[in-house]
Design a protein around this motif. Structure first.
Motif, mmCIF file in Angstrom:
data_model
loop_
_atom_site.group_PDB
_atom_site.id
_atom_site.type_symbol
_atom_site.label_atom_id
_atom_site.label_comp_id
_atom_site.label_asym_id
_atom_site.label_seq_id
_atom_site.Cartn_x
_atom_site.Cartn_y
_atom_site.Cartn_z
ATOM 1 N N LYS A 198 0.837 -1.202 0.000
ATOM 2 C CA LYS A 198 0.000 0.000 0.000
ATOM 3 C C LYS A 198 0.873 1.254 0.000
ATOM 4 C CE LYS A 198 -4.344 -1.469 0.333
ATOM 5 N NZ LYS A 198 -5.403 -1.043 -0.611
ATOM 6 N N GLN A 199 0.375 2.314 -0.644
ATOM 7 C CA GLN A 199 1.087 3.594 -0.611
ATOM 8 C C GLN A 199 0.635 4.385 0.602
ATOM 9 O OE1 GLN A 199 1.717 5.995 -4.224
ATOM 10 N NE2 GLN A 199 0.876 7.739 -3.121
ATOM 11 N N HIS A 200 1.554 4.630 1.521
ATOM 12 C CA HIS A 200 1.264 5.374 2.736
ATOM 13 C C HIS A 200 2.067 6.673 2.770
ATOM 14 C CE1 HIS A 200 -0.587 2.108 5.579
ATOM 15 N NE2 HIS A 200 -1.126 2.100 4.374
ATOM 16 N N GLY A 201 1.669 7.563 3.678
ATOM 17 C CA GLY A 201 2.404 8.792 3.887
ATOM 18 C C GLY A 201 3.330 8.653 5.083
ATOM 19 N N TYR A 202 4.503 9.280 4.982
ATOM 20 C CA TYR A 202 5.447 9.213 6.089
ATOM 21 C C TYR A 202 5.883 10.610 6.504
ATOM 22 C CZ TYR A 202 9.356 10.230 2.881
ATOM 23 O OH TYR A 202 10.206 10.831 1.980
ATOM 24 N N LEU A 203 6.412 10.701 7.735
ATOM 25 C CA LEU A 203 7.077 11.890 8.242
ATOM 26 C C LEU A 203 8.463 11.466 8.690
ATOM 27 C CD1 LEU A 203 5.696 14.762 10.352
ATOM 28 C CD2 LEU A 203 7.741 13.597 11.157
ATOM 29 N N TYR A 204 9.499 12.170 8.193
ATOM 30 C CA TYR A 204 10.885 11.847 8.521
ATOM 31 C C TYR A 204 11.458 12.985 9.352
ATOM 32 C CZ TYR A 204 15.805 10.536 7.796
ATOM 33 O OH TYR A 204 17.119 10.166 7.977
ATOM 34 N N GLU A 205 11.903 12.650 10.570
ATOM 35 C CA GLU A 205 12.422 13.671 11.489
ATOM 36 C C GLU A 205 13.485 13.053 12.373
ATOM 37 O OE1 GLU A 205 10.598 17.103 14.479
ATOM 38 O OE2 GLU A 205 9.441 15.292 14.054
ATOM 39 N N ASN A 206 14.615 13.747 12.537
ATOM 40 C CA ASN A 206 15.711 13.285 13.395
ATOM 41 C C ASN A 206 16.169 11.874 13.034
ATOM 42 O OD1 ASN A 206 15.620 15.709 14.914
ATOM 43 N ND2 ASN A 206 13.970 14.877 16.184
ATOM 44 N N GLY A 207 16.227 11.611 11.737
ATOM 45 C CA GLY A 207 16.741 10.333 11.263
ATOM 46 C C GLY A 207 15.756 9.188 11.312
ATOM 47 N N VAL A 208 14.508 9.455 11.651
ATOM 48 C CA VAL A 208 13.512 8.384 11.782
ATOM 49 C C VAL A 208 12.337 8.632 10.849
ATOM 50 C CG1 VAL A 208 11.928 7.209 13.350
ATOM 51 C CG2 VAL A 208 14.160 7.998 14.179
ATOM 52 N N MET A 209 11.957 7.607 10.071
ATOM 53 C CA MET A 209 10.767 7.664 9.228
ATOM 54 C C MET A 209 9.624 6.939 9.919
ATOM 55 S SD MET A 209 10.079 6.011 5.428
ATOM 56 C CE MET A 209 11.139 7.139 4.513
ATOM 57 N N ARG A 210 8.475 7.614 10.022
ATOM 58 C CA ARG A 210 7.308 6.953 10.629
ATOM 59 C C ARG A 210 6.065 7.148 9.771
ATOM 60 N NH1 ARG A 210 4.267 10.625 13.903
ATOM 61 N NH2 ARG A 210 5.324 12.639 14.188
ATOM 62 N N ASP A 211 5.220 6.155 9.832
ATOM 63 C CA ASP A 211 3.972 6.147 9.058
ATOM 64 C C ASP A 211 2.963 7.076 9.729
ATOM 65 O OD1 ASP A 211 1.600 5.512 7.683
ATOM 66 O OD2 ASP A 211 2.210 3.419 7.435
ATOM 67 N N ILE A 212 2.424 8.037 8.988
ATOM 68 C CA ILE A 212 1.411 8.951 9.549
ATOM 69 C C ILE A 212 0.113 8.867 8.760
ATOM 70 C CG2 ILE A 212 3.066 10.565 10.550
ATOM 71 C CD1 ILE A 212 2.584 12.392 8.127
ATOM 72 N N THR A 213 -0.119 7.728 8.121
ATOM 73 C CA THR A 213 -1.322 7.554 7.312
ATOM 74 C C THR A 213 -2.549 7.381 8.199
ATOM 75 O OG1 THR A 213 -0.083 6.526 5.528
ATOM 76 C CG2 THR A 213 -2.444 6.117 5.578
ATOM 77 N N PRO A 214 -3.594 8.196 7.996
ATOM 78 C CA PRO A 214 -4.852 7.989 8.725
ATOM 79 C C PRO A 214 -5.453 6.634 8.370
ATOM 80 C CG PRO A 214 -4.796 10.159 7.690
ATOM 81 C CD PRO A 214 -3.639 9.388 7.140
ATOM 82 N N THR A 215 -6.130 6.057 9.313
ATOM 83 C CA THR A 215 -6.701 4.726 9.102
ATOM 84 C C THR A 215 -8.057 4.839 8.419
ATOM 85 O OG1 THR A 215 -7.604 4.838 11.347
ATOM 86 C CG2 THR A 215 -5.506 3.677 11.050
ATOM 87 N N ILE A 216 -8.040 4.988 7.100
ATOM 88 C CA ILE A 216 -9.265 4.996 6.299
ATOM 89 C C ILE A 216 -9.200 3.776 5.393
ATOM 90 C CG2 ILE A 216 -10.630 6.225 4.576
ATOM 91 C CD1 ILE A 216 -9.583 8.806 5.665
ATOM 92 N N ARG A 217 -10.206 2.938 5.464
ATOM 93 C CA ARG A 217 -10.194 1.655 4.768
ATOM 94 C C ARG A 217 -10.124 1.841 3.250
ATOM 95 N NH1 ARG A 217 -14.091 -1.781 2.871
ATOM 96 N NH2 ARG A 217 -15.712 -0.306 3.505
ATOM 97 N N ASP A 218 -9.317 1.001 2.611
ATOM 98 C CA ASP A 218 -9.197 0.949 1.153
ATOM 99 C C ASP A 218 -8.705 2.252 0.530
ATOM 100 O OD1 ASP A 218 -10.103 -1.669 1.157
ATOM 101 O OD2 ASP A 218 -12.196 -1.064 1.005
ATOM 102 N N ALA A 219 -8.037 3.091 1.295
ATOM 103 C CA ALA A 219 -7.548 4.364 0.752
ATOM 104 C C ALA A 219 -6.026 4.380 0.758
ATOM 105 C CB ALA A 219 -8.085 5.526 1.573
ATOM 106 N N GLU A 220 -5.451 5.018 -0.262
ATOM 107 C CA GLU A 220 -4.027 5.261 -0.304
ATOM 108 C C GLU A 220 -3.786 6.759 -0.109
ATOM 109 O OE1 GLU A 220 -2.394 3.574 -3.850
ATOM 110 O OE2 GLU A 220 -2.490 1.541 -3.033
ATOM 111 N N VAL A 221 -2.584 7.104 0.310
ATOM 112 C CA VAL A 221 -2.292 8.480 0.695
ATOM 113 C C VAL A 221 -1.205 9.057 -0.202
ATOM 114 C CG1 VAL A 221 -1.211 9.888 2.497
ATOM 115 C CG2 VAL A 221 -3.028 8.307 3.083
ATOM 116 N N LYS A 222 -1.378 10.341 -0.572
ATOM 117 C CA LYS A 222 -0.336 11.076 -1.277
ATOM 118 C C LYS A 222 -0.081 12.380 -0.539
ATOM 119 C CE LYS A 222 1.240 12.668 -5.779
ATOM 120 N NZ LYS A 222 0.934 12.786 -7.229
ATOM 121 N N MET A 223 1.083 12.479 0.120
ATOM 122 C CA MET A 223 1.455 13.697 0.824
ATOM 123 C C MET A 223 1.777 14.804 -0.177
ATOM 124 S SD MET A 223 1.377 13.334 4.109
ATOM 125 C CE MET A 223 0.781 11.910 5.029
#
Length: 369
Positions: A198-223
């Protein structure tokens, strides 16, 4: 009725009036001026962006030829894509420029120009194609690997800074990641494939990438963007829904997200949290300001005789990269803010104040009779 009771009734009526008018406000007077950059011939504008200092860049088709264009001051330059080198692709408030150049082997890659220093962002075996540079000179960019046998390609996200060079950001478990934006604090947002495909959105800060995708069923995210306050805009894509329903625009503040009314696709966000994007019909460029959505063309001075105002991006200062057409040709324009749109509460307070003046005036007349 005692005076205090009348005053309470008046305040309640004013509050109700404020709410009502907040829903039915007409578009305000134009709040953007326009600076035009006429291309040398009739062109079909396809993509564009804007630097922190308001310079425009992008891709256009002139007389059937694919061209890259860029502005410098009041001038615009367009070069055939096959010959393009050192073309503008971004810039920060300090005047550093992100350039797309042609390497010795003919492949394209990015370079950072800071004063008289030119730094290559070339990665062996990959083509670096675009990114953003923040106020401290950090560059978030993407590069693509193409398999020589299958011709399949995959994208990788990277961060460059003068102290540590080029650092890969990694992925959310899948095969690729890409960059959407970086703010002046060095926080990056982008998209990545997950281990589940699945295509998810991420936030990268202080060397760490984390998933920030809202939990909406059957949806993909484009930041799409992040401002210096950390506010994020993104789009949800629903693969099984018909156009224009597949896309819906959202805004995330302090981890909480909400939909942007009347906007199918967000294209960027400025330092005040104003969001530019595309209407639900997919036909108009719109802007969401102070929680209200307006047709962008209604807010631009000098739009008479023009049509098809198309937004390409917005910077932290609220300057907008756009294009517009008339019956003969299209041109690249920059929209510069003239003033702020009054908030709905301002209108309500004004109406309430006028009503209060009328109330006081009537009381004075009654005393004089």
């Amino acid at each position: 009725m005692k005076p205090i009771h009348k005053t309470l009734c008046f305040l309640l009526l004013s509050a109700a009036t404020t709410t009502a008018f907040a829903q039915i406000l007409p578009a305000p007077a134009p709040i953007f001026s326009s600076t035009t950059f006429a291309l040398p011939s009739t062109g079909r504008l396809q993509w564009g962006g804007i630097t922190a200092l308001g310079e425009l860049y992008g891709y256009v088709q002139l007389n059937g030829v694919d061209m890259w264009y860029g502005t410098s001051g009041s001038a615009v330059t367009a070069v055939p894509a096959a010959q393009a080198t050192n073309m503008l692709r971004g810039g920060n408030i300090a005047g550093d420029l992100l350039l797309r150049s042609t390497a010795a082997d003919g492949t394209l890659h990015m370079q950072l120009q800071s004063g008289n220093t030119l730094t290559s962002l070339d990665i062996p075996g990959q083509v670096s194609w675009g990114g953003q540079v923040n106020a401290s000179g950090k560059v978030a960019f993407g590069a693509t690997v193409v398999d020589s046998q299958t011709k399949a390609s995959s994208t990788n996200a990277y961060l460059y800074d003068s102290a540590s060079g080029i650092t890969p950001l990694g992925t959310l478990g899948g095969a690729w990641s890409g960059v959407s934006a970086i703010n002046d604090h060095g926080v990056i947002v982008g998209n990545s494939l997950t281990a589940g495909g699945k295509q998810h959105g991420y936030l990268y800060e202080n060397g760490v990438m984390r998933d920030i995708t809202p939990t909406i069923r059957d949806a993909e995210v484009k930041m799409r963007g992040i401002n210096n306050a950390g506010e994020i805009v993104f789009n949800q894509y629903f693969p099984n829904a018909p156009w224009p329903v597949p896309y819906r625009a959202f805004k995330m503040v302090d981890g909480s997200w909400s939909g942007i009314n009347s906007m199918s696709e967000a294209l960027g966000i400025d330092g005040k949290g104003n969001v530019v994007g595309i209407s639900l019909s997919g036909a108009e460029s719109i802007i969401n300001m102070n929680g209200n959505t307006y047709m962008l063309a209604d807010l631009v001075d000098g739009m008479e005789g023009w049509r098809n105002l198309q937004v390409n991006g917005i910077n932290e200062a609220g300057q907008i990269a756009a294009s517009r057409c008339n019956d003969r040709f299209c041109e690249v324009i920059r929209l510069d803010p003239l003033s702020a749109v009054p908030e709905p509460e301002t209108y309500g307070m004004l109406l309430g104040g006028l009503a209060l003046l009328g109330f006081v005036s009537r009381k004075r007349r009654q005393r004089q009779v």
